[in-house]
Write a protein that holds these residues in place. Structure first.
Motif, short mmCIF file in Angstrom:
data_model
loop_
_atom_site.label_atom_id
_atom_site.label_comp_id
_atom_site.label_asym_id
_atom_site.label_seq_id
_atom_site.Cartn_x
_atom_site.Cartn_y
_atom_site.Cartn_z
N VAL A 80 3.72 17.62 5.16
CA VAL A 80 3.21 18.08 3.87
C VAL A 80 2.21 17.06 3.32
O VAL A 80 2.48 15.85 3.32
CB VAL A 80 4.36 18.29 2.87
CG1 VAL A 80 3.82 18.76 1.52
CG2 VAL A 80 5.38 19.27 3.43
N GLN A 81 1.08 17.54 2.84
CA GLN A 81 0.03 16.65 2.36
C GLN A 81 0.52 15.74 1.24
O GLN A 81 0.19 14.55 1.21
CB GLN A 81 -1.18 17.45 1.89
CG GLN A 81 -2.31 16.57 1.35
CD GLN A 81 -3.58 17.34 1.09
OE1 GLN A 81 -4.05 18.06 1.96
NE2 GLN A 81 -4.14 17.18 -0.11
N ASP A 82 1.31 16.26 0.31
CA ASP A 82 1.81 15.43 -0.78
C ASP A 82 2.64 14.27 -0.27
O ASP A 82 2.55 13.14 -0.80
CB ASP A 82 2.65 16.27 -1.75
CG ASP A 82 1.79 17.03 -2.75
OD1 ASP A 82 0.58 16.69 -2.85
OD2 ASP A 82 2.30 17.94 -3.41
N ASP A 83 3.46 14.51 0.76
CA ASP A 83 4.28 13.43 1.32
C ASP A 83 3.39 12.37 1.97
O ASP A 83 3.66 11.16 1.85
CB ASP A 83 5.26 13.99 2.36
CG ASP A 83 6.30 14.92 1.75
OD1 ASP A 83 6.53 14.82 0.52
OD2 ASP A 83 6.88 15.74 2.49
N VAL A 84 2.36 12.82 2.67
CA VAL A 84 1.42 11.88 3.31
C VAL A 84 0.75 11.01 2.25
O VAL A 84 0.66 9.78 2.37
CB VAL A 84 0.37 12.64 4.13
CG1 VAL A 84 -0.75 11.69 4.59
CG2 VAL A 84 1.01 13.29 5.34
N LEU A 85 0.29 11.64 1.17
CA LEU A 85 -0.41 10.89 0.12
C LEU A 85 0.53 9.97 -0.65
O LEU A 85 0.14 8.85 -1.04
CB LEU A 85 -1.08 11.87 -0.84
CG LEU A 85 -2.24 12.69 -0.25
CD1 LEU A 85 -2.78 13.68 -1.29
CD2 LEU A 85 -3.35 11.79 0.24
N ASN A 86 1.77 10.40 -0.86
CA ASN A 86 2.75 9.55 -1.55
C ASN A 86 2.98 8.25 -0.78
O ASN A 86 2.99 7.15 -1.36
CB ASN A 86 4.08 10.28 -1.72
CG ASN A 86 3.99 11.41 -2.73
OD1 ASN A 86 3.07 11.47 -3.54
ND2 ASN A 86 4.96 12.33 -2.68
#
Length: 334
Positions: A39-45
């Motif tokens: 998930v992109q949000d997990d990568v960015l976090n």
């Protein structure tokens, strides 16, 4: 250590194993947005935490596409394109600055490709290197969770308010440290001793120039010469040290006038502080005991103490072992 821009697969595989404050290995599933359940949000976090930590802790490099524990290439590496037509490199260059507050100004993203038949990197993939230098704008806060991070013991961890304040102070103060010392022995042409001088070099290793610098060097009395600049003594662990004060004051001669009372010319000076810019130094010379000429081995068991006060920076102190001192011999020209 090679510049990160020159790293290749073989070099990366030979980097020291384990956890380091300056290096972090990341599996493909921490960046590859083409993989299921990534998930992109997990990568960015996760990326925001790493960017904050390295920028706040002296800099470092994130290697994407390598297993953390085994250092094996993970899933063949990172696909060139992870966001439609956008390459992984381009996407990272776009998102990284905005992952922290203040926005990160200096960083680089590199690709490491399959370059040999024995490579473990897939032909359509690469390793991604995110190189983050120590930041002049630190501290940086992750915009994803509003926390500040640092690298501690090879791990990225949240830091306290006190640590944040300390990082803020680092960027605002000069940092003057004793970086090297040389014992210079001066001889007359016939080989007789002229004098022995300890030249200590104090360098501004910080990022802010120093306006006002005052410091003290404490030299063991058994190796201290008859230097007229010694001002006091200090006893540490039953050992006597001679104290020499130094500063960055510079005097400019502006005029000379006849003085009948003294029977000679009188000199007039303007005194000013000579700023020490980052990476530049101030050198302090101290006469040593002449007995050292034939007994230089005495230095191997001795150490000097030092302290420096620069502007409103915290006091810097240290101990310098004279067994590490460089030695030079020069002959007088006259």
């Amino acid at each position: 250590m090679k510049p990160v821009a020159e790293w290749d697969e073989a070099y990366i595989m030979n980097l020291p194993p384990g956890e380091h404050d300056w290096l972090e290995f990341k599996n493909s599933n921490l960046l590859d947005l083409t993989m299921p359940k990534v998930v992109q949000d997990d990568v960015l976090n996760e990326l925001a935490k790493q960017v904050s930590a390295f920028a706040n802790s002296g800099g470092g490099t994130i290697v994407y596409g390598v297993e953390d524990k085994t250092k094996a290439i993970s899933n063949g590496g990172i696909p060139f394109r992870i966001k439609g037509r956008t390459t992984a490199k381009e996407w990272l260059e776009d998102v990284i600055p905005r992952l922290v507050e203040f926005p990160l100004q200096k960083f680089n993203v590199y690709e490491v490709h399959n370059s040999s038949p024995s490579s473990n990197i897939a032909a359509d993939k690469c390793l991604i290197l995110v190189d983050i230098p120590d930041s002049d704008a630190a501290p940086h806060q992750s915009v994803r969770d509003k926390h500040y991070y640092a690298r501690v013991g090879g791990k990225t961890v949240p830091i306290s308010h006190r640590h944040v304040v300390d990082i803020m102070g680092r960027a605002k103060h000069p940092k003057i440290m004793l970086t090297s010392a040389t014992v210079k022995t001066w001889l007359w042409k016939d080989g007789r001793l002229s004098n022995i001088v300890l030249q200590s070099e104090f360098t501004n290793v910080g990022k802010v120039y120093a306006n006002y610098v005052n410091g003290n060097i404490f030299l063991p009395s058994n190796i201290a010469g008859q230097d007229k600049h010694f001002t006091d003594t200090k006893i540490v662990n039953d050992k006597v040290y001679r104290k020499l004060e130094f500063n960055n004051i510079h005097q400019d001669l502006i005029d000379t006038r006849d003085n009948p009372k003294w029977g000679r010319k009188e000199e007039f000076y303007v005194t000013r502080y000579n700023p020490i810019l980052p990476k530049l130094s101030i050198r302090v010379g101290i006469l040593l005991a002449e007995e050292l000429f034939s007994n230089m081995h005495i230095l191997e068991k001795e150490e000097l103490l030092w302290e420096v006060y620069a502007d409103n920076a915290p006091t810097e102190t240290g101990i310098f072992s004279l067994k590490d001192v460089k030695q030079e011999i020069e002959k007088m020209s006259v």
